[in-house]
Write a protein that holds these residues in place. Structure first.
Motif, PDB file in Angstrom:
ATOM      1  N   UNK A  12       0.693  -1.237   0.227  1.00  0.00           N
ATOM      2  CA  UNK A  12      -0.037  -0.068  -0.018  1.00  0.00           C
ATOM      3  C   UNK A  12       0.942   1.282   0.180  1.00  0.00           C
ATOM      4  N   UNK A  13       1.999   1.120   0.519  1.00  0.00           N
ATOM      5  CA  UNK A  13       2.908   2.391   0.583  1.00  0.00           C
ATOM      6  C   UNK A  13       3.566   2.815  -0.702  1.00  0.00           C
ATOM      7  N   UNK A  14       3.900   1.853  -1.388  1.00  0.00           N
ATOM      8  CA  UNK A  14       4.867   1.978  -2.644  1.00  0.00           C
ATOM      9  C   UNK A  14       3.925   1.884  -4.011  1.00  0.00           C
ATOM     10  N   UNK A  15       2.729   1.364  -4.102  1.00  0.00           N
ATOM     11  CA  UNK A  15       1.987   1.367  -5.482  1.00  0.00           C
ATOM     12  C   UNK A  15       0.824   2.362  -5.384  1.00  0.00           C
ATOM     13  N   UNK A  16       0.210   2.586  -6.594  1.00  0.00           N
ATOM     14  CA  UNK A  16      -0.708   3.372  -6.560  1.00  0.00           C
ATOM     15  C   UNK A  16      -2.120   2.906  -6.037  1.00  0.00           C
ATOM     16  N   UNK A  17      -2.874   3.354  -5.338  1.00  0.00           N
ATOM     17  CA  UNK A  17      -4.010   3.024  -4.773  1.00  0.00           C
ATOM     18  C   UNK A  17      -5.169   3.653  -5.222  1.00  0.00           C
ATOM     19  N   UNK A  18      -6.221   2.956  -5.858  1.00  0.00           N
ATOM     20  CA  UNK A  18      -7.271   3.500  -6.417  1.00  0.00           C
ATOM     21  C   UNK A  18      -8.514   2.890  -5.785  1.00  0.00           C
ATOM     22  N   UNK A  19      -9.219   3.784  -5.219  1.00  0.00           N
ATOM     23  CA  UNK A  19     -10.336   3.354  -4.063  1.00  0.00           C
ATOM     24  C   UNK A  19     -10.038   2.129  -3.271  1.00  0.00           C
ATOM     25  N   UNK A  20      -9.170   2.291  -2.603  1.00  0.00           N
ATOM     26  CA  UNK A  20      -8.454   1.461  -1.497  1.00  0.00           C
ATOM     27  C   UNK A  20      -8.095   0.127  -2.163  1.00  0.00           C
ATOM     28  N   UNK A  21      -7.643   0.169  -3.457  1.00  0.00           N
ATOM     29  CA  UNK A  21      -7.270  -1.096  -3.910  1.00  0.00           C
ATOM     30  C   UNK A  21      -5.831  -0.936  -4.658  1.00  0.00           C
ATOM     31  N   UNK A  22      -4.937  -1.829  -4.406  1.00  0.00           N
ATOM     32  CA  UNK A  22      -3.411  -1.658  -5.034  1.00  0.00           C
ATOM     33  C   UNK A  22      -3.844  -2.051  -6.468  1.00  0.00           C
ATOM     34  N   UNK A  23      -3.372  -0.786  -7.359  1.00  0.00           N
ATOM     35  CA  UNK A  23      -3.570  -1.363  -8.669  1.00  0.00           C
ATOM     36  C   UNK A  23      -2.550  -2.167  -9.480  1.00  0.00           C
ATOM     37  N   UNK A  24      -1.222  -2.520  -8.811  1.00  0.00           N
ATOM     38  CA  UNK A  24      -0.380  -3.268  -9.488  1.00  0.00           C
ATOM     39  C   UNK A  24      -0.957  -4.517  -9.038  1.00  0.00           C
ATOM     40  N   UNK A  25      -1.332  -4.843  -7.928  1.00  0.00           N
ATOM     41  CA  UNK A  25      -2.086  -6.285  -7.658  1.00  0.00           C
ATOM     42  C   UNK A  25      -3.415  -6.590  -8.653  1.00  0.00           C
ATOM     43  N   UNK A  30      -5.656  -9.726 -13.026  1.00  0.00           N
ATOM     44  CA  UNK A  30      -6.513  -9.650 -13.985  1.00  0.00           C
ATOM     45  C   UNK A  30      -5.738  -9.318 -15.565  1.00  0.00           C
ATOM     46  N   UNK A  31      -4.585  -8.891 -15.511  1.00  0.00           N
ATOM     47  CA  UNK A  31      -4.046  -8.673 -16.605  1.00  0.00           C
ATOM     48  C   UNK A  31      -4.152  -7.326 -17.259  1.00  0.00           C
ATOM     49  N   UNK A  32      -3.433  -6.780 -18.146  1.00  0.00           N
ATOM     50  CA  UNK A  32      -3.769  -5.420 -18.977  1.00  0.00           C
ATOM     51  C   UNK A  32      -3.860  -5.710 -20.458  1.00  0.00           C
ATOM     52  N   UNK A  33      -4.447  -4.678 -21.045  1.00  0.00           N
ATOM     53  CA  UNK A  33      -5.047  -3.520 -20.422  1.00  0.00           C
ATOM     54  C   UNK A  33      -6.298  -3.988 -19.632  1.00  0.00           C
ATOM     55  N   UNK A  34      -6.636  -3.275 -18.773  1.00  0.00           N
ATOM     56  CA  UNK A  34      -7.761  -3.435 -17.831  1.00  0.00           C
ATOM     57  C   UNK A  34      -8.549  -2.071 -17.301  1.00  0.00           C
ATOM     58  N   UNK A  35      -9.819  -2.123 -17.493  1.00  0.00           N
ATOM     59  CA  UNK A  35     -10.551  -0.881 -17.164  1.00  0.00           C
ATOM     60  C   UNK A  35     -11.024  -1.220 -15.773  1.00  0.00           C
ATOM     61  N   UNK A  36     -10.843  -0.219 -14.879  1.00  0.00           N
ATOM     62  CA  UNK A  36     -11.107  -0.361 -13.542  1.00  0.00           C
ATOM     63  C   UNK A  36     -12.297   0.891 -13.156  1.00  0.00           C
ATOM     64  N   UNK A 420     -16.170  -9.823 -18.941  1.00  0.00           N
ATOM     65  CA  UNK A 420     -14.775 -10.668 -19.219  1.00  0.00           C
ATOM     66  C   UNK A 420     -13.724  -9.993 -20.084  1.00  0.00           C
ATOM     67  N   UNK A 421     -12.518 -10.259 -19.946  1.00  0.00           N
ATOM     68  CA  UNK A 421     -11.644  -9.821 -21.068  1.00  0.00           C
ATOM     69  C   UNK A 421     -11.722 -10.710 -22.477  1.00  0.00           C
ATOM     70  N   UNK A 422     -11.840 -10.216 -23.550  1.00  0.00           N
ATOM     71  CA  UNK A 422     -11.988 -11.113 -24.688  1.00  0.00           C
ATOM     72  C   UNK A 422     -10.721 -11.852 -25.050  1.00  0.00           C
ATOM     73  N   UNK A 423     -11.030 -12.984 -25.661  1.00  0.00           N
ATOM     74  CA  UNK A 423      -9.982 -13.901 -25.796  1.00  0.00           C
ATOM     75  C   UNK A 423      -9.738 -13.879 -27.542  1.00  0.00           C
ATOM     76  N   UNK A 424      -8.818 -14.318 -27.919  1.00  0.00           N
ATOM     77  CA  UNK A 424      -8.768 -14.599 -29.461  1.00  0.00           C
ATOM     78  C   UNK A 424      -9.639 -15.300 -30.187  1.00  0.00           C
TER      79      UNK A 424
END
Length: 438
Positions: A12-25, A30-36, A420-424
């Motif tokens: 929590x102290x080193x990563x960007x937190x969005x709405x109390x969630x660690x965005x790196x986690x 869930x992989x990237x790109x990712x809409x949150x 859900x993320x699209x697949x090929x």
């Protein structure tokens, strides 16, 4: 699915937190790109609309402009907040129907609604159809008669007031594909047609100045014109305007030098001017409807990307490429939209150079952010582009046959997959090969 609190606390102290969630986690899970998307921010915005508009002024309504962002889950959030829904296509309407959204609170917009779309609206008894032109008026009359329905409508009118915004998202000027002209012959002809129809009930008018507006004066100018029209029509046709829908378009801040204004900045002078004009003209003030979309969901979203190639051109520019771009956010290429971003795994690192964030599409114009102040980065870092809740997922494409990102909703500190993320495999699921090619 959700990330355990312990994992969040460790970083929590080193990563960007969005709405109390660690965005790196989130990116790792869930992989990237990712809409949150933050449910908390959406609900906070809806609460502001209730407190500053719906509860403050009697005879008012608010409908969420779903073109900004719409999923089944979003329908449920908007329903629970007591707002209506503004849809502009059969697909958006079908989403609302599938989510069991109250049909009486749905308003259907659009400048070229098809027969099938209007039939879907009529047979599902939606609340209002905003009629944009004479062709639609005739088609709708036929459908309503066929199904023995009396459909409540508003006329979308063009007040001739341009919005101070990009020309591609300005809609209230005279030269617009939207709306019935308030020129006397046009509006009188429209009135003759609707008043002669036993299957259509005209409730009032709708206008929309444009999108991403930071100045309330264009709304005031439009109100001056529309209330005079209301008076003229009352005198000529004995028509009382029961509803006036002033649209949305309230802007949000995308860059540090832009500041999102509270909803009161728009609605307070709007309501004051409507009240004053109606009193001056001897009119009963109609029910006033607003349709914010971007203002509700824009700041509730971010997009996470993984940094790939880094190209330094000495004395020219540094390009930092990410694993998404134009297909998941066409707005910068479409009308020069500007965004801000942070390196999610080093959000507090010193910004030591300027770089341009490029997408991976085969287009020179696929640039997400020009000249962003950044720390030094390396391949594999996570980039969080801010305020992407509106018109990113909803405008996404499969250009270059790239799968669309998934969408994660943050609710009470937990992330849930809502798209859900699209697949090929999804990319070719509708393809067909003619027999002669087999």
């Amino acid at each position: 699915m959700y990330i355990q609190k312990g994992i969040i606390q460790k970083q929590i102290e080193k990563n960007f937190i969005f709405d109390n969630i660690d965005t790196v986690a989130l990116a790792k899970e869930f992989g990237t790109p990712l809409y949150v998307i933050s449910e908390n921010i959406i609900r906070s915005k809806c609460s502001q609309i209730r407190n500053s508009f719906l509860n403050k002024y009697p005879d008012t309504k608010a409908a969420y402009a779903s073109k900004a962002f719409l999923t089944l889950a979003m329908c449920k959030i908007i329903e629970s907040e007591g707002l209506g829904l503004d849809v502009v296509s059969g697909g958006e309407l079908f989403t609302a129907i599938s989510a069991n959204f109250p049909m009486g609170k749905v308003m259907f917009h659009g400048n070229n609604k098809s027969y099938e779309e209007l039939k879907l609206a009529v047979t599902n008894s939606i609340g209002r159809i905003i009629v944009d032109n004479f062709y639609e008026l005739e088609v709708l009359q036929g459908i309503a008669k066929e199904h023995n329905k009396r459909v409540k409508i508003l006329f979308r009118i063009s007040p001739g007031v341009p919005g101070k915004t990009h020309k591609f998202i300005s809609t209230g000027q005279t030269d617009s594909k939207f709306g019935i002209s308030i020129e006397e012959n046009s509006i009188n002809l429209a009135f003759k047609k609707v008043l002669a129809s036993p299957n259509l009930k005209l409730m009032g008018f709708h206008f929309h100045i444009g999108s991403q507006l930071f100045d309330n004066r264009s709304y005031i100018n439009a109100i001056e014109i529309v209330t005079n029209l209301m008076k003229d029509l009352k005198e000529k046709w004995q028509f009382t305007t029961e509803e006036l829908n002033i649209g949305g378009g309230f802007g949000i801040g995308y860059s540090p030098n832009e500041k999102t204004k509270p909803i009161s900045y728009y609605v307070d002078p709007i309501m004051k001017n409507i009240e004053n004009k109606c009193n001056q003209l001897g009119l009963k003030r109609p029910t006033i409807i607003i349709e914010p979309g971007r203002w509700i969901v824009g700041e509730a979203g971010i997009t996470l990307y993984t940094i790939g190639s880094i190209k330094e051109i000495p004395n020219v520019r540094t390009y930092i490429s990410v694993d998404g771009g134009l297909p998941d956010n066409p707005r910068p290429a479409l009308y020069g939209a500007k965004y801000s971003a942070v390196v999610a795994n080093r959000p507090y690192a010193e910004k030591v150079h300027t770089a341009t964030i490029a997408g991976k599409s085969c287009e020179s114009g696929d640039i997400l952010i020009w000249d962003l102040k950044m720390p030094h980065v390396k391949s594999g870092d996570i980039l969080a582009v801010l305020n992407t809740g509106a018109y990113n997922y909803s405008m996404a494409s499969n250009y270059n046959r790239l799968p669309k990102p998934g969408v994660v909703l943050i609710s009470n500190g937990k992330p849930y997959v809502i798209v859900e993320r699209e697949k090929y495999e999804d990319l070719i699921s509708k393809d067909k090969i003619p027999n002669h090619l087999l």
